[in-house]
Design a protein around this motif. Structure first.
Motif, PDB file in Angstrom:
ATOM      1  N   TYR A  45       0.828  -1.199   0.000  1.00 56.80           N
ATOM      2  CA  TYR A  45       0.000   0.000   0.000  1.00 56.80           C
ATOM      3  C   TYR A  45       0.866   1.254   0.000  1.00 56.80           C
ATOM      4  N   ALA A  46       1.904   1.273   0.832  1.00 54.22           N
ATOM      5  CA  ALA A  46       2.784   2.441   0.899  1.00 54.22           C
ATOM      6  C   ALA A  46       3.438   2.701  -0.454  1.00 54.22           C
ATOM      7  N   ARG A  47       3.884   1.645  -1.118  1.00 47.99           N
ATOM      8  CA  ARG A  47       4.516   1.800  -2.431  1.00 47.99           C
ATOM      9  C   ARG A  47       3.530   2.376  -3.448  1.00 47.99           C
ATOM     10  N   ALA A  48       2.312   1.819  -3.477  1.00 52.77           N
ATOM     11  CA  ALA A  48       1.320   2.282  -4.441  1.00 52.77           C
ATOM     12  C   ALA A  48       0.898   3.721  -4.158  1.00 52.77           C
ATOM     13  N   ALA A  49       0.694   4.048  -2.892  1.00 51.66           N
ATOM     14  CA  ALA A  49       0.291   5.413  -2.537  1.00 51.66           C
ATOM     15  C   ALA A  49       1.380   6.417  -2.873  1.00 51.66           C
ATOM     16  N   THR A  50       2.628   6.021  -2.646  1.00 50.94           N
ATOM     17  CA  THR A  50       3.750   6.909  -2.947  1.00 50.94           C
ATOM     18  C   THR A  50       3.894   7.102  -4.449  1.00 50.94           C
ATOM     19  N   ALA A  51       3.759   6.025  -5.210  1.00 52.29           N
ATOM     20  CA  ALA A  51       3.853   6.127  -6.666  1.00 52.29           C
ATOM     21  C   ALA A  51       2.745   7.018  -7.218  1.00 52.29           C
ATOM     22  N   GLU A  52       1.559   6.915  -6.651  1.00 52.70           N
ATOM     23  CA  GLU A  52       0.456   7.755  -7.111  1.00 52.70           C
ATOM     24  C   GLU A  52       0.735   9.227  -6.813  1.00 52.70           C
ATOM     25  N   ARG A  53       1.213   9.506  -5.614  1.00 47.06           N
ATOM     26  CA  ARG A  53       1.488  10.888  -5.227  1.00 47.06           C
ATOM     27  C   ARG A  53       2.611  11.494  -6.061  1.00 47.06           C
ATOM     28  N   LEU A  54       3.623  10.712  -6.359  1.00 49.14           N
ATOM     29  CA  LEU A  54       4.813  11.234  -7.034  1.00 49.14           C
ATOM     30  C   LEU A  54       4.777  11.037  -8.547  1.00 49.14           C
ATOM     31  N   GLY A  55       3.599  10.780  -9.063  1.00 45.40           N
ATOM     32  CA  GLY A  55       3.441  10.656 -10.508  1.00 45.40           C
ATOM     33  C   GLY A  55       3.506  11.981 -11.234  1.00 45.40           C
ATOM     34  N   GLU A  56       3.583  13.062 -10.489  1.00 41.76           N
ATOM     35  CA  GLU A  56       3.715  14.393 -11.076  1.00 41.76           C
ATOM     36  C   GLU A  56       4.713  15.195 -10.259  1.00 41.76           C
ATOM     37  N   PRO A  57       5.285  16.261 -10.814  1.00 37.68           N
ATOM     38  CA  PRO A  57       6.260  17.065 -10.074  1.00 37.68           C
ATOM     39  C   PRO A  57       5.687  17.611  -8.779  1.00 37.68           C
ATOM     40  N   PRO A  59       6.081  20.304  -5.173  1.00 35.02           N
ATOM     41  CA  PRO A  59       6.516  21.676  -4.873  1.00 35.02           C
ATOM     42  C   PRO A  59       7.896  21.766  -4.236  1.00 35.02           C
ATOM     43  N   VAL A  60       8.373  20.683  -3.640  1.00 34.59           N
ATOM     44  CA  VAL A  60       9.711  20.631  -3.069  1.00 34.59           C
ATOM     45  C   VAL A  60      10.353  19.316  -3.498  1.00 34.59           C
ATOM     46  N   PRO A  61      11.686  19.216  -3.437  1.00 36.53           N
ATOM     47  CA  PRO A  61      12.322  17.941  -3.773  1.00 36.53           C
ATOM     48  C   PRO A  61      11.847  16.824  -2.842  1.00 36.53           C
ATOM     49  N   VAL A  62      11.560  15.680  -3.417  1.00 40.60           N
ATOM     50  CA  VAL A  62      11.113  14.520  -2.657  1.00 40.60           C
ATOM     51  C   VAL A  62      12.045  13.348  -2.929  1.00 40.60           C
ATOM     52  N   HIS A  63      12.592  12.807  -1.861  1.00 39.75           N
ATOM     53  CA  HIS A  63      13.340  11.556  -1.942  1.00 39.75           C
ATOM     54  C   HIS A  63      12.462  10.436  -1.388  1.00 39.75           C
ATOM     55  N   VAL A  64      12.747   9.238  -1.813  1.00 36.31           N
ATOM     56  CA  VAL A  64      12.063   8.071  -1.261  1.00 36.31           C
ATOM     57  C   VAL A  64      13.104   7.145  -0.655  1.00 36.31           C
ATOM     58  N   ARG A  65      12.894   6.813   0.615  1.00 32.98           N
ATOM     59  CA  ARG A  65      13.743   5.776   1.200  1.00 32.98           C
ATOM     60  C   ARG A  65      13.095   4.440   0.881  1.00 32.98           C
ATOM     61  N   VAL A  66      13.698   3.726  -0.053  1.00 36.70           N
ATOM     62  CA  VAL A  66      13.191   2.415  -0.447  1.00 36.70           C
ATOM     63  C   VAL A  66      13.599   1.396   0.610  1.00 36.70           C
ATOM     64  N   ASN A  67      13.144   0.184   0.443  1.00 40.00           N
ATOM     65  CA  ASN A  67      13.548  -0.881   1.356  1.00 40.00           C
ATOM     66  C   ASN A  67      14.963  -1.355   1.032  1.00 40.00           C
ATOM     67  N   ALA A  68      15.578  -2.038   1.978  1.00 41.34           N
ATOM     68  CA  ALA A  68      16.975  -2.439   1.867  1.00 41.34           C
ATOM     69  C   ALA A  68      17.244  -3.167   0.552  1.00 41.34           C
ATOM     70  N   PRO A  69      18.348  -2.844  -0.127  1.00 38.96           N
ATOM     71  CA  PRO A  69      18.623  -3.415  -1.452  1.00 38.96           C
ATOM     72  C   PRO A  69      18.639  -4.938  -1.499  1.00 38.96           C
ATOM     73  N   ASP A  70      19.037  -5.574  -0.399  1.00 42.57           N
ATOM     74  CA  ASP A  70      19.093  -7.042  -0.411  1.00 42.57           C
ATOM     75  C   ASP A  70      17.855  -7.678   0.205  1.00 42.57           C
ATOM     76  N   ALA A  82      11.349   4.382 -10.097  1.00 46.88           N
ATOM     77  CA  ALA A  82      12.565   4.825 -10.776  1.00 46.88           C
ATOM     78  C   ALA A  82      12.343   5.894 -11.827  1.00 46.88           C
ATOM     79  N   ALA A  83      11.160   5.939 -12.452  1.00 52.35           N
ATOM     80  CA  ALA A  83      10.944   6.879 -13.555  1.00 52.35           C
ATOM     81  C   ALA A  83       9.902   7.947 -13.250  1.00 52.35           C
ATOM     82  N   LEU A  84       9.502   8.104 -12.004  1.00 49.08           N
ATOM     83  CA  LEU A  84       8.432   9.047 -11.675  1.00 49.08           C
ATOM     84  C   LEU A  84       8.947  10.491 -11.641  1.00 49.08           C
ATOM     85  N   PRO A  85       8.206  11.435 -12.217  1.00 50.33           N
ATOM     86  CA  PRO A  85       8.668  12.831 -12.262  1.00 50.33           C
ATOM     87  C   PRO A  85       8.699  13.518 -10.903  1.00 50.33           C
ATOM     88  N   GLY A  86       7.988  12.975  -9.920  1.00 46.43           N
ATOM     89  CA  GLY A  86       7.975  13.598  -8.603  1.00 46.43           C
ATOM     90  C   GLY A  86       9.065  13.127  -7.671  1.00 46.43           C
TER      91      GLY A  86
END
Length: 270
Positions: A45-57, A59-70, A82-86
């Motif tokens: 749910y968090a991933r989907a909600a974040t992707a929806e919110r960041l599908g557009e630019p 007002p401030v820079p937004v970083h996403v802390r993803v889950n651990a690479p391994d 990876a390709a979202l404009p926001g």
């Protein structure tokens, strides 16, 4: 993004209404957290909600802390974000080797920021800092590091903190921001901790509540006296080449001038 961000506000990715508030809180960077702030049964749910919110630019820079690479969720996080404009950057938790950074870098064009949270990560700090051109910064995750080292007193983290600062600068990266201060009510303790962090060489700090932001800014932005001193140094350097002594007795050389210019740039960051 401002070239000198000093406030990084973390917000849970599974609480979209809180994310919306964070974007208007005045932080230089908002960090939407998909990792520690989100329970396992809320990851999708968090991933989907974040992707929806960041599908557009945003007002401030937004970083996403993803889950651990391994871990089991990282691949899906990267595929969704990876390709979202926001999204302005990805923060990679629990990085312990340069290989982990390189693996992520080939899957996204986004700037990367590595969080070092273990003894092994501290040992590999410089190698991680220079792992890939996409890596734009490193910093500590102090809660996990405390647990790994068995540290009880804050002084036990002084060496890892200095190690990360030196590794970042040696690799040509900006000074790291401090890790979060977990007590959102004790602002005096936050201010004292920020003063200590600035003295060590950190620049800025991560926050977990908007009320912490003004305290961090006051601690890390130059004071009026510091700005005045920096202006004096820069003016002197403009009129006389090489090392010199100012009328007040201060010695000025190239390193002092560079520090003064950084102070003035930080003062003008907004």
């Amino acid at each position: 993004m401002t070239p000198f961000p000093v406030t990084w506000l973390y917000v849970p990715g599974d609480r979209p209404h809180v994310v919306a508030k964070a974007l208007a809180a005045g932080a230089d960077v908002v960090v939407v957290d998909l990792e520690d702030a989100v329970d396992p049964d809320r990851k999708e749910y968090a991933r989907a909600a974040t992707a929806e919110r960041l599908g557009e630019p945003q007002p401030v820079p937004v970083h996403v802390r993803v889950n651990a690479p391994d871990g089991p969720w990282a691949a899906a996080d990267l595929a969704a974000l990876a390709a979202l404009p926001g999204v302005s950057g990805l923060r990679l938790p629990k990085v312990a080797s340069p290989h982990q950074v390189r693996e992520v870098a080939v899957s996204t064009p986004l700037p990367l920021y590595a969080l070092l949270e273990s003894a092994l990560a501290i040992e590999h700090a410089y190698a991680i800092a220079g792992a890939h051109p996409s890596l734009r910064g490193i910093s500590l995750g102090e809660a996990d590091l405390r647990a790994d080292l068995g540290v009880r007193a804050d002084a036990g983290l002084d060496w890892p903190r200095s190690r990360v600062i030196v590794a970042a600068r040696a690799a040509g990266l900006p000074p790291p921001p401090q890790s979060v201060h977990p007590d959102i009510r004790d602002l005096d303790a936050l201010a004292a901790s920020c003063a200590r962090g600035r003295a060590l060489g950190f620049l800025g700090r991560a926050a977990i509540h908007p009320r912490q932001l003004p305290v961090i800014e006051r601690a890390y932005l130059p004071t009026a006296a510091e700005i005045e001193q920096a202006e004096t140094v820069v003016k002197a350097a403009a009129t006389t080449e090489g090392a010199q002594a100012l009328p007040d007795g201060r010695f000025v050389d190239a390193a002092v001038v560079a520090a003064a210019r950084r102070t003035l740039a930080l003062a003008r960051r907004r």
